[in-house]
Design an enzyme around this catalytic site. Sequence first.
Site, PDB file in Angstrom:
ATOM      1  N   LYS A   1      -9.678  19.247 -21.676  1.00 48.86           N
ATOM      2  CA  LYS A   1      -9.430  17.890 -21.152  1.00 48.86           C
ATOM      3  C   LYS A   1     -10.127  16.848 -22.033  1.00 48.86           C
ATOM      4  O   LYS A   1      -9.635  15.731 -22.180  1.00 48.86           O
ATOM      5  CB  LYS A   1      -9.889  17.811 -19.699  1.00 48.86           C
ATOM      6  CG  LYS A   1      -9.022  18.633 -18.761  1.00 48.86           C
ATOM      7  CD  LYS A   1      -7.671  17.982 -18.534  1.00 48.86           C
ATOM      8  CE  LYS A   1      -6.520  18.911 -18.541  1.00 48.86           C
ATOM      9  NZ  LYS A   1      -5.226  18.268 -18.289  1.00 48.86           N
TER      10      LYS A   1
ATOM     11  N   SER B   1      -5.994  13.719 -18.286  1.00 48.38           N
ATOM     12  CA  SER B   1      -7.282  14.373 -18.492  1.00 48.38           C
ATOM     13  C   SER B   1      -8.047  14.352 -17.173  1.00 48.38           C
ATOM     14  O   SER B   1      -7.469  14.054 -16.121  1.00 48.38           O
ATOM     15  CB  SER B   1      -8.059  13.673 -19.601  1.00 48.38           C
ATOM     16  OG  SER B   1      -9.303  14.324 -19.802  1.00 48.38           O
TER      17      SER B   1
ATOM     18  N   TYR C   1     -11.682  24.716 -19.516  1.00 47.20           N
ATOM     19  CA  TYR C   1     -10.762  23.689 -19.004  1.00 47.20           C
ATOM     20  C   TYR C   1     -11.295  22.301 -19.363  1.00 47.20           C
ATOM     21  O   TYR C   1     -10.554  21.451 -19.868  1.00 47.20           O
ATOM     22  CB  TYR C   1     -10.634  23.844 -17.488  1.00 47.20           C
ATOM     23  CG  TYR C   1      -9.974  22.676 -16.786  1.00 47.20           C
ATOM     24  CD1 TYR C   1      -8.593  22.495 -16.844  1.00 47.20           C
ATOM     25  CD2 TYR C   1     -10.734  21.760 -16.056  1.00 47.20           C
ATOM     26  CE1 TYR C   1      -7.990  21.419 -16.193  1.00 47.20           C
ATOM     27  CE2 TYR C   1     -10.133  20.685 -15.406  1.00 47.20           C
ATOM     28  CZ  TYR C   1      -8.764  20.519 -15.480  1.00 47.20           C
ATOM     29  OH  TYR C   1      -8.166  19.451 -14.845  1.00 47.20           O
TER      30      TYR C   1
HETATM   31  N1  NAP Z   1      -5.865  17.906  -9.021  1.00 45.76           N
HETATM   32  C1  NAP Z   1      -7.004  17.381  -9.403  1.00 45.76           C
HETATM   33  O1  NAP Z   1      -7.965  17.240  -8.640  1.00 45.76           O
HETATM   34  C2  NAP Z   1      -7.145  16.894 -10.826  1.00 45.76           C
HETATM   35  C3  NAP Z   1      -8.290  16.192 -11.194  1.00 45.76           C
HETATM   36  C4  NAP Z   1      -8.397  15.685 -12.493  1.00 45.76           C
HETATM   37  C5  NAP Z   1      -7.377  15.901 -13.391  1.00 45.76           C
HETATM   38  N2  NAP Z   1      -6.280  16.611 -13.026  1.00 45.76           N
HETATM   39  C6  NAP Z   1      -5.224  16.819 -14.001  1.00 45.76           C
HETATM   40  O2  NAP Z   1      -4.025  16.350 -13.418  1.00 45.76           O
HETATM   41  C7  NAP Z   1      -2.924  17.159 -13.851  1.00 45.76           C
HETATM   42  C8  NAP Z   1      -2.219  17.723 -12.627  1.00 45.76           C
HETATM   43  O3  NAP Z   1      -2.996  18.760 -12.084  1.00 45.76           O
HETATM   44  P1  NAP Z   1      -2.712  19.545 -10.735  1.00 45.76           P
HETATM   45  O4  NAP Z   1      -3.291  20.892 -10.873  1.00 45.76           O
HETATM   46  O5  NAP Z   1      -3.227  18.745  -9.630  1.00 45.76           O
HETATM   47  O6  NAP Z   1      -1.188  19.775 -10.765  1.00 45.76           O
HETATM   48  P2  NAP Z   1       0.131  19.100 -10.145  1.00 45.76           P
HETATM   49  O7  NAP Z   1       0.542  17.901 -10.893  1.00 45.76           O
HETATM   50  O8  NAP Z   1      -0.007  19.017  -8.671  1.00 45.76           O
HETATM   51  O9  NAP Z   1       1.157  20.295 -10.508  1.00 45.76           O
HETATM   52  C9  NAP Z   1       1.264  20.812 -11.794  1.00 45.76           C
HETATM   53  C10 NAP Z   1       2.686  20.641 -12.296  1.00 45.76           C
HETATM   54  O10 NAP Z   1       2.768  21.242 -13.585  1.00 45.76           O
HETATM   55  C11 NAP Z   1       3.660  22.347 -13.550  1.00 45.76           C
HETATM   56  N3  NAP Z   1       3.071  23.362 -14.407  1.00 45.76           N
HETATM   57  C12 NAP Z   1       1.872  23.963 -14.285  1.00 45.76           C
HETATM   58  N4  NAP Z   1       1.702  24.841 -15.281  1.00 45.76           N
HETATM   59  C13 NAP Z   1       2.812  24.788 -16.050  1.00 45.76           C
HETATM   60  C14 NAP Z   1       3.248  25.458 -17.213  1.00 45.76           C
HETATM   61  N5  NAP Z   1       2.503  26.404 -17.788  1.00 45.76           N
HETATM   62  N6  NAP Z   1       4.439  25.147 -17.740  1.00 45.76           N
HETATM   63  C15 NAP Z   1       5.236  24.211 -17.161  1.00 45.76           C
HETATM   64  N7  NAP Z   1       4.878  23.543 -16.058  1.00 45.76           N
HETATM   65  C16 NAP Z   1       3.683  23.830 -15.510  1.00 45.76           C
HETATM   66  C17 NAP Z   1       3.752  22.737 -12.081  1.00 45.76           C
HETATM   67  O11 NAP Z   1       4.977  23.388 -11.754  1.00 45.76           O
HETATM   68  P3  NAP Z   1       5.152  24.987 -11.896  1.00 45.76           P
HETATM   69  O12 NAP Z   1       3.954  25.603 -11.239  1.00 45.76           O
HETATM   70  O13 NAP Z   1       6.451  25.283 -11.223  1.00 45.76           O
HETATM   71  O14 NAP Z   1       5.213  25.274 -13.354  1.00 45.76           O
HETATM   72  C18 NAP Z   1       3.699  21.360 -11.435  1.00 45.76           C
HETATM   73  O15 NAP Z   1       4.929  20.693 -11.512  1.00 45.76           O
HETATM   74  C19 NAP Z   1      -3.523  18.216 -14.775  1.00 45.76           C
HETATM   75  O16 NAP Z   1      -3.399  17.809 -16.109  1.00 45.76           O
HETATM   76  C20 NAP Z   1      -4.988  18.269 -14.367  1.00 45.76           C
HETATM   77  O17 NAP Z   1      -5.810  18.673 -15.430  1.00 45.76           O
HETATM   78  C21 NAP Z   1      -6.130  17.106 -11.768  1.00 45.76           C
END
Ligand code: NAP
Length: 262
Positions: free
Chosen positions: A162, A144, A158
């Site tokens: 979460k 989340s 979004y």
């Molecule tokens: N980054 C931040 O600052 C942050 C902050 C708070 C919370 N979060 C949470 O942390 C998690 C990771 O976020 P992130 O954006 O930083 O991503 P990440 O972990 O860097 O990458 C996302 C991963 O999910 C895969 N993915 C995305 N959409 C998909 C789909 N529809 N089906 C299957 N695989 C999918 C991507 O590969 P493909 O694109 O090849 O599918 C990749 O492997 C999320 O739940 C996000 O809400 C992130």
Amino acid sequence: MKAAQFKEKYGPYALVAGGSIGLGAAFAEGIARRGVNLVLLARNEERLKATAARLREAYGVEVVAIVADMADFDVVKKRVSALTIEIGLLVYDAAFAPIGLFEDTSEDDLARAAAVNVKAPLLLTKLLTAPMIERGRGGVVLMSSLAGAQGSPNLAAYAATKAFNVILAEGLWKELRPRGVNVLVCQAGAILTPGYQAAEKAKPAPGTLPASVVAETALNALGRGPIVVPGATNKIGRFVMTRLLSRKAAIGVMAQNTGGLS
Ligand SMILES: NC(=O)c1ccc[n+]([C@@H]2O[C@H](COP(=O)([O-])OP(=O)(O)OC[C@H]3O[C@@H](n4cnc5c(N)ncnc54)[C@H](OP(=O)(O)O)[C@@H]3O)[C@@H](O)[C@H]2O)c1
């Protein structure tokens, strides 16, 4: 928890939904380091295979790579159900974040956010915890965000998805604990991932953490309580936003922070 205990409790395989890059890959690496085999799901086959090969090589674990879009749960269910292995841990990392005013966000994007961030973690948790309950051991980590601790203008849908994951994990934490299954939600602040770097054009927000730190904090917190907030700055931020400020004031602070995303 020592690696051997982790493996016994959450092995022999862990499934990471969104396990090819960024935080998902960091989770996969942390799990592989503990000697647990992996099933990784993501859409981009090349990146997925590269991560799978790297982890096999570095940690000597087995890695099954499944190309699937979490938005299409029927396909995900079919592919995961076809596996003839025991999955003792689910990490749900994949997310879709439509950024911008609600009035400018398409119905397709809203439906996609609900499918990837709500429907898929809910139903994948249902699918994978059933055998865990039967075996009397296992774990679930749902990702989340601090954006989901209050209303978040410019990220409203979004943030709401979460918040759903927090409440789901908290309820299941209490329900499944006596059955030997540990559930945890990781409510993270900003994380240095390709996704974050693509959305956030300015310099990283205070308290931004490397993906490896967030993944390790969450894996170490599994079994201790229902929720973990990685990083001291984020813990303080959450305390201020949820306990000290009124909801109205907290939403106002969030609006100042999310207004810059586009
Ligand atoms: N980054 C931040 O600052 C942050 C902050 C708070 C919370 N979060 C949470 O942390 C998690 C990771 O976020 P992130 O954006 O930083 O991503 P990440 O972990 O860097 O990458 C996302 C991963 O999910 C895969 N993915 C995305 N959409 C998909 C789909 N529809 N089906 C299957 N695989 C999918 C991507 O590969 P493909 O694109 O090849 O599918 C990749 O492997 C999320 O739940 C996000 O809400 C992130």
